[in-house]
Each structure stands twice: as C-alpha cells, then as structure tokens.
Motif scaffolding. Structure first.
Motif, short mmCIF file in Angstrom:
data_model
loop_
_atom_site.label_atom_id
_atom_site.label_comp_id
_atom_site.label_asym_id
_atom_site.label_seq_id
_atom_site.Cartn_x
_atom_site.Cartn_y
_atom_site.Cartn_z
N THR A 174 -2.12 13.51 -6.69
CA THR A 174 -2.22 12.52 -5.62
C THR A 174 -2.30 11.13 -6.23
O THR A 174 -2.96 10.92 -7.25
CB THR A 174 -3.45 12.77 -4.73
N ALA B 235 0.86 -1.19 0.00
CA ALA B 235 0.00 0.00 0.00
C ALA B 235 0.88 1.23 0.00
O ALA B 235 1.88 1.29 0.72
CB ALA B 235 -0.92 0.01 1.21
N SER C 36 -9.54 5.73 -11.50
CA SER C 36 -9.50 4.65 -10.52
C SER C 36 -9.44 3.32 -11.26
O SER C 36 -10.00 3.16 -12.35
CB SER C 36 -10.74 4.68 -9.62
N ALA D 297 -6.49 1.25 -7.16
CA ALA D 297 -5.60 2.41 -7.28
C ALA D 297 -6.43 3.62 -7.65
O ALA D 297 -7.48 3.51 -8.29
CB ALA D 297 -4.51 2.16 -8.31
N ARG D 298 -5.93 4.79 -7.25
CA ARG D 298 -6.59 6.05 -7.55
C ARG D 298 -5.53 7.10 -7.82
O ARG D 298 -4.56 7.25 -7.05
CB ARG D 298 -7.47 6.49 -6.37
N ARG E 290 1.05 5.79 -1.06
CA ARG E 290 0.39 7.02 -1.46
C ARG E 290 1.46 8.09 -1.73
O ARG E 290 2.59 8.02 -1.22
CB ARG E 290 -0.58 7.51 -0.39
N ARG F 283 -3.31 0.09 -3.44
CA ARG F 283 -3.25 -1.01 -2.48
C ARG F 283 -3.46 -2.31 -3.25
O ARG F 283 -4.29 -2.37 -4.17
CB ARG F 283 -4.32 -0.87 -1.41
N SER G 199 -2.67 6.92 -4.89
CA SER G 199 -2.83 5.95 -3.81
C SER G 199 -3.11 4.59 -4.44
O SER G 199 -3.81 4.50 -5.45
CB SER G 199 -3.97 6.35 -2.87
#
Length: 718
Positions: free
Chosen positions: A580, A570, A612, A598-599, A572, A584, A582
């Motif tokens: 940004t 994980a 996403s 993911a984003r 970020r 996982r 992030s």
C-alpha cells in the motif's frame, strides 16, 4: 439391567470428564448409545461389555477396553485404555477405573488429564471425590509437548498432590517444584493456578523484568482481582533500584457502557516529591440515542510519562462529551481541558478550558433539495490575565478569553443535465457574534450576517474494462462567493490550516468559525480512480484554488496564502500482494513541496512493514522556526514459526539525529512465550532526559484463557 447400565454410562460421560457439568443431570432424560463387540450378562448380576467399547452422550465420547457393572455392589469397573473427550476438547485418560453407581467417588489408575487441549496433568493415580474434585497423586503438569520416553518438557511443575476443582476450575498444588529441563528452579509448599478454561482468576500475572537508564533494574509483578462478573482490578508493583511504583487498572462493564481507570504513584530518585498519573475513560448510552463519553488525563509533572515509558504525548487533552447522531440530525456538546507538557509553553497562557456545543439538522422540503440548519457555540478561557507578560504594552496576549456564537442556514441540490454533466448549487447565510476579553488588540464584541453561494460542475467519465476493470475520471470546477469582510476578532482557533481533498470545495477552509474566507474563489480539481481486474487499485486527486484577494490569516505552509494556492496532490495505491502507498503534498510555484506526508506499507502473513515521511517548512505563523522533516519506520517479521522480530525508528532529518529506536524479539511455542524489547529515546527537550529501556516478559501458556498456545502445537516424529 442393560437400560440401567446405559443410564450409568450417560452419567459417566457427563461427570467423569475433568471440566464437564458441575451437577449430576437426570439420567432418565439423557439418551446415550453403547457400542461394543460383545455384551452379555453373567450370573444375572454382572453386565459385561467387551471389545472396542464406545459410549456416546451429548457430545461426549468415552472409549474403553472393557466395562463391567456389578449389580450387587453398584460398582462400575472399567479396564483401559480409557479415554473420555468432552465437547470442548478436554480429555481424561486412564488405564483402570473403579467408580460407584453415582460416579461421585472412585479411583482411576495411570490417570492423565488434558485441559482445553493445552495443559497436561499426568499422575500415578487419580481419585474422584463428591463428583467435583479430582485428586492426583505424584503429578507432573506441563503444556509442553513431550516426544519420546527419555525427553523432558521445557518446563513442568512436579507436585506430590494436585486437586482439580471442577466447579471453581482451579488447580491446587502441594509440595510443588517448578522445573526447567527437569532442573528444579523454585519450590512452593502450596500453589494455586487456574485451569485454561477459566477466563478470569484471582492471582499473580506473569512478571516483566525491566532495565532503564533512568530507573535502574527492576521487575513489574501484576496481581489480578476479579470483582464479580463485570469488574476487575489489577495492581502492578514496580520495584527498581531508582523507583518504588504502584500501578493500577480498574475496569467495569455496565449494561449501558464501560469504564476504565488506570494510573500509578511513584517515589523515585529523579524528583523529591511523589509523582504519578491518572487516566480515566468511559462510554455510555444514555437517553436512547445519546452517547456520553469522557477521557480524563492528569500527570504530576511534564517528564513522568516519558520517564516511565507510558506515553509520548506532549499535550494531554481531557474531555467530557454528549453526542446524538440520527439520520437527519447531529448534536455534540463537550467540555475540554488541555495540559501542555512542552517546555516552551505555559499552561497559564494556553486556552486550557474549552466548551463547545454543535448542532445540525437536515430538512427535505417539498420543492426539492436539502435544507440545513447549524449552530455552533464555543468558549475558551486562559488562567492568566492581562499584563502578566511584563511591560510589553499588551502586544503579546497572555490572558485572552473568547466566546462565539455561529449559525448557518443553507440549501443545496444537485442535478444531472445533458451528456451526464452534474451541476450542484448551494446557498448559505451565516450569522456570527464574537466576544473577546483581556485583549486590547481586538474589538470586545463584533457581529455580522453574511451570505454565500457556490455552484459546481462535475463531469464523471467511466470506462468498464472487458475483464471487469473499471476506470473513473472526473474533472470538477467550483465557483464560490462569500460576502462581508474580516472582522477585528482574534484568530485563536484557526492558526493551523490543512488544505486537502476534504476541503477543496469548501467555501471556508479555516478549521473553525472564528475565521471565514471572503470574496470570490474558483476551485478546480481532477479525480482519477482505477480498479484493475488483477485486484490492484489506484487513485489520484489534483486540486488548486484561486481567489481575487489574498487571505492574510492563511499561514505560509497552508498553501493558501497567495491569490493562487499551491497545487494539491494526493494519491494512493494498493495491490493483492499487500503493498500500500499513500501520499499527500502541496507543490508551490517553484516546484517545491511546502508540506508533504507519505506512507508505504507491505503486509502479508509473515511480515508487516511500514515507512512514513513528514515534511513541514519553517513558518513563523505556526511557531515553527526551523524546517521539520522526519522518517518513521516500523515493522514486524515472522522469522520462523516460533521466532519473530519487530522494530521501530524515527529519524529527524532537520536535526540530523535519531529521535527514537526500538527492537523486539519474540519466541513462542505451545508452552512458553518470551518477549524482549529494547527502546532508546533521544529526547531533545530540556524537561526530558534521554533514556534506554529493556523489558523482558516470560509467560507460560496453559494457565488462563489469554495464554493459549494451540496455534503453535507441534507434532512428534519418531
């Protein structure tokens, strides 16, 4: 004589403005200041102030070319240009004014009023009546900026007479024409509109024009009813070629909370019977620290919310809960009801009625550490009973009902030893009882009491950079043990297990207490954090779990089904530019992701873009017969100061098809707002039909508090 004029000017500043105080104040209690190039008395009865006359009072400013007060007639004559500005920014200008002593009645020539720096009311003349009404003759009303002599506003309302009610903050029009680029479009014998300073006014809201492949071409025309200061009702008739719908929304604010109810009732050509939905939600403070909340949802059929583009939910959860949170305790009791809208699920065989009670109390004994006492009571019911699934010898359970009672006693503490090593210890005792009905594959009643213990070691390493940056590296190891063995009670609540950073160090990673992990486990993790002097930051977490025996109730996609778990990753990232990231995921022994999400986003003053990704592998334990993988995109971009666009898309990689796509275009200036939205849903369910929606909303700014266009105000260049 001069003092009397000053008092009159004080009253003038308070009453002559278009949206000022409603009652005449005590002039003797109002200090005012008069500034002019010359002030003199003529014949002992006429006081004259000339040359750059300015009067100030209580945040109100008036400027004029000349002011004459005639003591014999108690009449005030003001020569322009006259300009009065109140403390809220409302403006009244005129070329000439004659007012009586009380300023309750009088005539203003060449009057123009600007309300809340938005709405302009221009007229040949205006007359003050009873200190409350301002009557305008031969009027043009608009919130558009007009530059130059020959240019016309984008829209305007022309009327023979307009009355502004200062007390009610309403505008009443006689013989009104609505014009676009000075071309008459609509005619209204009488028309009432709120001025911009009124936050809530009864009347029609701006309509929305729609076009749907399911419902046809139509229009939605909301009508707003304020009911006192604390509640309101909005009715929204929706008329289209394939439907007649009445939507509504009721809101009420209480001293202790708020309530919202909204829904709709429809008669359409898609189904023979009436259709509709009803949602209600509220939150209230009761009994000091307690909070009562509810969210109730109901719909007539599985397809209604999709057909009318209300919600994309495939299950509706209704709940009623009472919660109390203090520094040392937590209590939550709730009742839930589920209604499935999925075509492959039957409400009769789903656990629809659920009741929960949870409580946790913390104590801090004198010998150190923290003692916790937790209780959990749960029950759920199915409408169906045994044997309703046919002659399958009850191996497929249709009507299983479950009740469980769980209690946990734990003590935990942490110490810092030599070289900064952090040591944590926790001891646990669980007492469980499970009652199962209508399930011959499980024991009817089982009970147990099992112990557990965990010891963890953390070694945080921190480095401070020379320019203010900071880096943290922390390895973590936990050794855990839970006694007892798996009971013969059904797994009804822990069928979906998520392995993430939050439960890496848990002794049981099941989401509910109907299942617990047993035996010895070792969990190891590494946490890295970095904050740079330039403002960007990043974080990374790695984790893995080992156990002496495999847990059969962990599904394949949980990442925990083997004696060694998948690797949890994980991370970020964020920087000052608005980017940004992030992500996982669970990485298996073959180097493939069994689950991932993911984003990514980029946000600044001009745009807000996001993407996403979601991946779920096939898993029969989670009723997933095929791999799920999809991309979702959403964004907004400000093309120019007035134009902006938005979009969304969802692409199903597993089926290799678009699932949903939407585009939006908005234009906005100081006097108009236009929104155009187009959405296409590619439904794959047998109960849902693919649909295409177009929505067009045109709103005129300047009427009501929610229609402000101040931030889009232009300037004229000559």
């Amino acid at each position: 004589m001069f003092d009397r004029l000053i008092r009159l000017l004080a009253v003038l500043c308070v009453l002559a403005g278009p949206a000022l105080a409603q009652d005449a104040p005590d002039a003797d209690a109002l200090p005012a200041m008069l500034v002019a190039d010359a002030v003199f008395v003529e014949d002992g009865e006429r006081l004259i102030a000339t040359g750059n006359v300015e009067a100030f009072h209580d945040g109100v400013r008036m400027t004029a070319g000349r002011i004459v007060y005639d003591g014999t007639t108690d009449q005030l004559i003001i020569d322009g240009p006259i300009r009065i500005i109140d403390e809220t920014g409302n403006i009244l200008v005129a070329t000439y004014a004659e007012l009586d002593q009380g300023l309750q009645n009088g005539l203003l020539s060449g009057a123009r009023m600007v309300l809340d720096q938005q709405l302009q009311v221009a007229s040949v003349e205006a007359r003050r009546v009873n200190g409350r009404f301002t009557q305008f003759s031969k009027v043009a009303v608009t919130s558009c900026l007009v530059c130059g002599q020959r240019k016309v506003p984008l829209w305007q309302i022309r009327a023979s007479r307009v009355v502004h009610d200062q007390e009610e903050r309403q505008l009443y029009f006689d013989n009104a024409q609505f014009r676009v680029l000075d071309v008459p479009i609509f005619y209204f014998p009488h028309l009432r509109l709120p001025d911009p300073t009124l936050p809530r006014a009864r009347g029609f809201l701006f309509p929305t024009f729609t076009s749907s492949s399911l419902l046809g071409v139509g229009v939605k025309v909301p009508y707003f009813f304020p009911i006192g200061r604390h509640q309101d009702l909005t009715l929204t008739p929706y008329l289209a070629s394939e439907t007649r719908t009445m939507g509504f929304r009721y809101r009420r604010a209480f001293r202790s909370g708020d309530l919202t109810i909204h829904g709709a009732l429809s008669s359409d050509t898609l189904m023979a019977d009436p259709r509709g939905y009803l949602f209600a939600e509220g939150e209230f403070r009761v009994l000091q620290d307690y909070k009562l909340s509810f969210n109730l949802k109901g719909v007539s059929d599985d397809a209604y919310l999709n057909d009318y583009d209300i919600s994309g939910a495939d299950r509706l959860a209704s709940n009623l809960s009472l919660t109390r949170v203090t520094a040392d305790s937590f209590m939550d009791t709730s009742i839930l009801n589920y209604q499935t809208l999925r075509d492959y699920e039957d409400n009769a065989t789903q656990p629809r009625f659920i009741a929960d009670y949870r409580r946790e109390q913390r104590f801090f004994p004198s010998f150190g550490g923290e003692f916790r006492l937790g209780t959990d009571v749960h029950g759920h019911l199915r409408q169906s009973k045994r044997d309703t699934d046919g002659s399958d010898d009850d191996t497929e359970i249709d009507g299983r009902d479950v009740t469980r009672f769980n209690a946990e006693f734990s003590w935990r503490n942490r110490w810092t030893v030599a070289s900064g090593l952090r040591v944590g210890l926790s001891t646990h005792l669980w007492a469980d009882r499970y009652i199962t009905e209508d399930d011959v594959t499980s024991d009817a009643e089982v009970s147990r009491a099992i112990p557990g213990v965990a010891i963890e070691f953390r070694y945080p390493l921190q480095r401070q950079g020379p320019r203010g940056g900071r880096t943290l590296l922390e390895p973590i190891v936990q050794l855990g043990w839970v006694g007892g063995e798996r009971l013969k009670n059904p797994n009804d609540e822990s069928t979906r297990v998520e392995f993430d950073e939050a439960n890496l160090l848990s002794l049981s990673r099941f989401p509910a207490a109907d299942r617990r992990e047993h035996g010895t486990t070792v969990a190891a993790g590494l946490r890295w954090l970095h904050k740079a002097p330039g403002g960007w930051s990043a974080a990374l977490t790695l984790g893995k779990v080992w156990r002496e025996t495999a847990e059969p109730d962990f599904s394949l996609s949980s990442g925990l089904s083997d004696t060694a778990s998948d690797l949890l990753i994980a991370g970020r990232f964020a920087n000052p530019l608005g980017i940004t990231l992030s992500a996982r995921g669970l990485l298996d022994e073959d180097g493939l992701f069994s689950k991932a999400e993911a984003r990514a986003g980029w946000s600044n003053t001009r745009m807000d873009l996001g993407a996403s990704y979601l991946l779920l592998v096939t898993d029969s334990d989670e009723d997933r017969t095929q791999r799920q993988s999809e991309w979702t995109f959403d964004g907004r971009y400000q093309l120019t100061r007035n134009w902006s666009t938005s979009g969304e898309a969802r692409y199903d990689l597993g089926d290799d098809r678009l699932d949903r796509v939407g585009l939006g275009l908005q234009y906005r200036n100081e006097c108009i707002q236009v929104d155009l939205q187009a959405t296409r849903n590619y439904a794959s369910s047998t109960t849902l039909e693919p649909s295409t929606e177009f929505d067009l909303t045109v709103a005129l700014t300047g009427f009501g508090a929610d229609a402000s266009g101040k931030e889009y105000r232009r300037t004229c260049s000559f």
